[in-house]
Design an enzyme around this catalytic site. Structure first.
Site, short mmCIF file in Angstrom:
data_model
loop_
_atom_site.label_atom_id
_atom_site.label_comp_id
_atom_site.label_asym_id
_atom_site.label_seq_id
_atom_site.Cartn_x
_atom_site.Cartn_y
_atom_site.Cartn_z
N TYR A 53 10.39 50.93 77.30
CA TYR A 53 9.30 51.38 77.81
C TYR A 53 8.62 52.55 76.84
O TYR A 53 7.41 52.69 77.07
CB TYR A 53 9.61 51.73 79.35
N HIS A 105 1.18 47.60 89.97
CA HIS A 105 2.46 47.42 89.56
C HIS A 105 2.86 48.87 88.67
O HIS A 105 3.78 48.78 87.95
CB HIS A 105 2.18 46.31 88.59
N CYS A 143 16.86 64.40 85.16
CA CYS A 143 16.00 65.05 86.13
C CYS A 143 16.27 66.27 86.09
O CYS A 143 17.50 66.88 86.16
CB CYS A 143 15.94 64.48 87.51
N CYS A 146 17.18 67.29 90.22
CA CYS A 146 18.17 67.08 91.22
C CYS A 146 19.37 66.92 90.41
O CYS A 146 19.12 66.96 89.03
CB CYS A 146 18.02 65.56 92.13
#
Length: 256
Positions: A53, A105, A143, A146
């Site tokens: 990606y 999407h 992240c 968290c």
């Protein structure tokens, strides 16, 4: 006139953005893109999926809006209320100047935590250094909000639900439109493929712009066998030639 456009991969193909049907190159050549675009693939090999990606995001950033994107944005300058509903995850409609774009999407140039949904600024999916032409595996960042979450692309993977806000807004826009144009989409990806039925059931004119016939072709009021950019230019010519005509009158005319 309230004009809605439902755009698919053919809309961005003229900008050089490969579709899922195009052969992959480099590291990705041995992978099926539909297998990479799944939650299970990310769980099993997050570095492979994140790297792919990142490579795709770099290619989108290098691309430029084509004449079709520019033409859709120009419809607003002609005084029409225009909503773009796109199945594409690129940002070419926005870069061309369209002001109302609904992404069914998701967005390739954004990421979010796979656990808590938090975002990081600046977004690491487009961070330097950009991937090479062949691509590379990259571990997704942790992240910062968290414990244990990893960032993932902010796109809808196979098997995931569409975002409620975009889906509901898309249905509402089509239900209220005077003209729906379905541009560069095969009509094979559901549930987006069901959207034209809303206009057809309400009696709103539907125009398909696609070089190839699809399942929608025989139901549409008109099927223009043109690539996206030429089809949009044809629409603009009709609108300029008959600025006061309603949608059905418009479709009965030839471009001036």
């Amino acid at each position: 006139m309230r004009i809605v456009l439902l755009t698919g991969a053919g809309m961005s193909a003229e900008s050089g953005i490969p579709t899922f049907r195009d052969a992959l190159t480099g590291l990705w050549a041995r992978f099926d893109p539909q297998r990479l675009a799944t939650p299970s693939a990310f769980r099993e090999d997050p570095a492979l999926v994140w790297g792919w990606y990142r490579w795709r995001a770099a290619r989108v950033r290098q691309a430029r809006p084509n004449a079709g994107h520019d033409g859709i944005a120009a419809l607003e300058t002609l005084g029409h209320a225009v909503t773009v509903i796109t199945q594409n995850v690129d940002d070419l409609h926005e870069r061309a100047g369209s002001s109302r774009v609904l992404h069914l999407h998701g967005r390739l140039l954004s990421s979010r935590c796979s656990d808590c949904g938090a975002r990081t600024v600046p977004d690491p999916i487009v961070a330097a250094p950009l991937p090479t032409d062949d691509g590379a595996r990259e571990e997704p960042p942790a992240c910062a909000h968290c414990d244990g979450g990893r960032l993932r692309p902010d796109v809808v993977w196979f098997g995931e639900a569409l975002p409620d806000d975009a889906w509901n807004a898309a249905q509402e826009a089509i239900a209220a439109c005077d003209l729906l144009l379905v541009v560069g989409t095969s009509g094979l990806v559901h549930p987006a493929a069901a959207l034209p039925a809303i206009a057809l059931l309400r009696g709103s004119p539907v125009v398909e712009i696609n070089p190839d016939a699809t399942g929608l072709s025989t139901q549409a009021d008109a099927a223009w066998r043109l690539p996206a950019s030429r089809g949009i230019q044809r629409l603009i010519a009709l609108l300029r030639g008959s600025p006061r005509a309603d949608a059905r009158e418009l479709l009965a005319k030839r471009p001036s």
